[in-house]
Design an enzyme around this catalytic site. Structure first.
Site, short mmCIF file in Angstrom:
data_model
loop_
_atom_site.label_atom_id
_atom_site.label_comp_id
_atom_site.label_asym_id
_atom_site.label_seq_id
_atom_site.Cartn_x
_atom_site.Cartn_y
_atom_site.Cartn_z
N ASP A 67 0.84 -1.21 0.00
CA ASP A 67 0.00 0.00 0.00
C ASP A 67 0.87 1.25 0.00
O ASP A 67 2.03 1.20 0.42
CB ASP A 67 -0.88 0.03 1.27
CG ASP A 67 -1.87 -1.12 1.30
OD1 ASP A 67 -2.16 -1.68 0.23
OD2 ASP A 67 -2.33 -1.44 2.41
N1 URA Z 1 -1.26 -5.82 4.03
C1 URA Z 1 -1.74 -4.57 4.01
O1 URA Z 1 -2.78 -4.28 4.60
N2 URA Z 1 -1.06 -3.65 3.31
C2 URA Z 1 0.09 -3.91 2.67
O2 URA Z 1 0.69 -3.02 2.04
C3 URA Z 1 0.59 -5.21 2.73
C4 URA Z 1 -0.11 -6.16 3.42
#
Ligand code: URA
Length: 233
Positions: A102
């Site tokens: 993310d």
């Molecule tokens: N899980 C999440 O919620 N975000 C990420 O970036 C990776 C795993």
């Protein structure tokens, strides 16, 4: 393939360094010093050494990036793309982030142009482990950790067993073997907490290099590439 491209593709040296080393007679092709780095060699058969060390050519390139917050795991040519943190040649040779983090998640991102390897790393059936350091609020209690480990109902999808090493109610490490959209955040939300910091430290056999600063990258070492390519096919 040009000799300097052959060498720079492996991460041994930049093209500029190749030109300098070649002038000094430090690049040998089949045992003979080659002083012109633009000569073409047969990448499949030539035996190349750089300053006495053999150079192993690979069709693919593998890079570990310490993804900072605020950049997007995409190959799209936008100002916030992770690819903007890497030399433009990497995009030209078809490199892409293997999986997504993310925008606000930091940590280990593998960038490669090895499509089959990326597929193996990401295919759910291979259960490749990913470990994240997390901070959450409000703190999670033992019962919530047990739920995280046993599996969570995320709108009808039950997560696979996970492993949590809690340092305290607010922080710890979680290891999962799947990569659903916003998985860790949704898992914590499902037990009534919220992820406030997430950093990927491990991805399969790869560990985030502690000497990298956020936004920095390096080529994978031969041993790391071997560990990746020997993952079950
Ligand atoms: N899980 C999440 O919620 N975000 C990420 O970036 C990776 C795993």
């Amino acid at each position: 393939m040009r000799l300097d491209k052959f060498i720079s593709d492996t991460g041994t040296a930049s093209r500029k360094e190749c030109a300098r080393a070649a002038r000094s007679g430090l690049i040998l092709v089949d045992g003979i010093a080659v002083r012109d780095p633009s000569v073409h060699i047969d990448e499949n058969h030539a035996k190349v050494t750089f300053c006495g060390n053999p150079v192993q050519w690979s069709r693919f390139t593998y890079v570990m990036l310490y993804k900072p917050s605020g950049v997007i795991s995409t190959t799209e040519d936008t100002p916030r793309s992770v690819m903007r943190l890497l030399p433009p040649e990497f995009s030209k040779k078809g490199m892409f982030p293997c999986g997504r983090l993310d925008i606000d998640t930091v940590g280990l991102l593998l960038i490669t142009n090895d499509g089959p390897l990326a597929h193996r790393m990401l295919a759910p059936k291979h259960h490749v482990e990913k470990t994240y350091a997390y901070m959450c609020a409000p703190p999670v209690e033992e019962e919530q950790i047990r739920q995280l480990e046993n599996g969570i109902d995320m709108n009808g999808y039950f997560t696979k067993p996970a492993h949590v090493e809690a340092e305290s109610g607010e922080r710890g490490r979680i290891t999962v073997t799947e990569g659903k959209y916003h998985q860790i955040k949704r898992m914590f939300a499902a037990v009534g907490s919220e992820i406030v910091f997430l950093k990927r430290e491990k991805f399969g056999p790869l560990m985030l290099d502690p000497t990298l600063a956020e936004g920095e990258w390096r080529f994978l070492a031969d041993a790391e590439i071997c560990a990746l390519t020997s993952l079950q096919k």
